[in-house]
Write a protein that holds these residues in place. Sequence first.
Motif, short mmCIF file in Angstrom:
data_model
loop_
_atom_site.label_atom_id
_atom_site.label_comp_id
_atom_site.label_asym_id
_atom_site.label_seq_id
_atom_site.Cartn_x
_atom_site.Cartn_y
_atom_site.Cartn_z
N LYS A 118 -37.94 27.57 49.80
CA LYS A 118 -38.16 26.29 50.64
C LYS A 118 -36.54 25.63 50.52
CE LYS A 118 -42.86 25.64 51.02
NZ LYS A 118 -43.66 24.27 51.47
N ILE A 119 -36.01 25.59 49.32
CA ILE A 119 -34.93 25.01 48.83
C ILE A 119 -33.67 25.81 49.54
CG2 ILE A 119 -33.35 24.61 46.98
CD1 ILE A 119 -35.79 23.96 45.40
N ASN A 120 -33.96 26.94 49.64
CA ASN A 120 -32.65 27.67 50.38
C ASN A 120 -32.75 27.50 52.13
OD1 ASN A 120 -31.26 29.41 48.67
ND2 ASN A 120 -33.06 30.63 48.18
N GLU A 121 -34.10 27.07 52.57
CA GLU A 121 -34.08 26.87 53.92
C GLU A 121 -33.81 25.29 54.39
OE1 GLU A 121 -38.00 28.36 54.67
OE2 GLU A 121 -37.29 30.51 54.57
N ASP A 122 -34.07 24.41 53.42
CA ASP A 122 -34.00 22.89 53.81
C ASP A 122 -33.34 22.21 52.66
OD1 ASP A 122 -34.62 20.78 55.08
OD2 ASP A 122 -36.67 21.01 55.19
N GLN A 123 -33.25 20.87 53.02
CA GLN A 123 -32.66 20.09 51.87
C GLN A 123 -33.57 19.33 51.28
OE1 GLN A 123 -28.79 18.18 52.98
NE2 GLN A 123 -29.33 16.29 51.87
N TYR A 124 -33.51 19.02 49.86
CA TYR A 124 -34.56 18.12 49.41
C TYR A 124 -33.69 17.37 48.42
CZ TYR A 124 -38.27 21.34 51.02
OH TYR A 124 -39.03 22.19 51.68
N ASP B 256 -39.75 32.02 36.14
CA ASP B 256 -39.87 30.97 35.29
C ASP B 256 -39.01 29.49 35.68
OD1 ASP B 256 -37.86 30.10 32.53
OD2 ASP B 256 -39.79 30.67 32.03
N ALA B 257 -39.79 28.68 35.15
CA ALA B 257 -39.53 27.30 35.50
C ALA B 257 -38.06 26.94 35.16
CB ALA B 257 -40.38 26.17 34.96
N LYS C 99 -31.10 28.08 39.03
CA LYS C 99 -30.96 28.46 40.43
C LYS C 99 -30.92 27.35 41.28
CE LYS C 99 -32.95 32.84 40.10
NZ LYS C 99 -33.50 34.06 40.62
N VAL C 100 -31.57 26.18 41.15
CA VAL C 100 -31.58 24.92 41.86
C VAL C 100 -30.36 24.37 41.83
CG1 VAL C 100 -32.71 22.88 42.57
CG2 VAL C 100 -34.15 24.93 42.38
N SER D 119 -31.18 22.51 30.36
CA SER D 119 -31.07 23.35 31.57
C SER D 119 -30.57 22.75 32.70
CB SER D 119 -32.20 23.92 31.59
OG SER D 119 -32.76 24.83 30.43
N GLY D 120 -30.80 21.29 32.53
CA GLY D 120 -30.38 20.66 33.91
C GLY D 120 -31.39 19.84 34.53
N ALA D 121 -32.49 19.60 33.81
CA ALA D 121 -33.67 18.70 33.98
C ALA D 121 -33.12 17.16 34.27
CB ALA D 121 -34.72 18.80 33.54
N ASP D 122 -33.32 16.50 35.13
CA ASP D 122 -32.98 15.09 35.36
C ASP D 122 -33.99 14.04 34.56
OD1 ASP D 122 -30.57 15.10 37.22
OD2 ASP D 122 -31.94 16.56 38.15
N ASP D 123 -35.23 14.70 34.42
CA ASP D 123 -36.15 14.02 33.90
C ASP D 123 -37.33 14.93 33.50
OD1 ASP D 123 -37.38 11.68 32.72
OD2 ASP D 123 -36.84 10.24 34.28
N TYR D 124 -38.34 14.31 32.62
CA TYR D 124 -39.26 15.08 31.95
C TYR D 124 -40.52 14.04 31.91
CZ TYR D 124 -41.03 18.81 28.82
OH TYR D 124 -41.72 19.43 28.04
N ILE D 125 -41.81 14.83 32.38
CA ILE D 125 -42.94 13.83 32.23
C ILE D 125 -44.16 14.85 31.88
CG2 ILE D 125 -43.52 14.23 34.82
CD1 ILE D 125 -44.54 11.31 34.69
#
Length: 134
Positions: free
Chosen positions: A43-49, A62-63, A69-70, A97-103
């Motif tokens: 989906k990310i390769n096909e559209d912008q999020y 793996d997450a 990759k994202v 790893s580059g996460a912007d936040d964590y919940i």
Amino acid sequence: MAWKVLIVDDEPGIRDVLKDYIEMNFEHTKIETAENADIALKKINEDQYHVVLLDIVMPGLDAFEFLKKVKALNSLIHVIMITGNSTMERVLEAIESGADDYILKPFSTKEIEEILKCSFAKIERWRNAFKNSF
């Protein structure tokens, strides 16, 4: 500004609750879902999020590999990691790893609201700095 959010979780109940809550509380926001990271990457390769809410423990890709990759595709996408099992090492791994936040699960709707508002505000600042290229 219309926001696009991708919810990636193998639990349909979590996907549905998040989707319904965001749709009801954030105007001009389009929400899509994916049951695993492999589908989400397509989906990310096909559209912008703008924001990805990503469960850490899922079958398939793996997450943390997904996160890398994202970020390689578009470092401006905000990735918010979600997990029910957390340790300090896991949180640090997500951030490194580059996460912007964590919940953590179980999360409250207030936490989701705060995290999304912060992400949207930061992205809006970036858009202004980059002349709305994102």
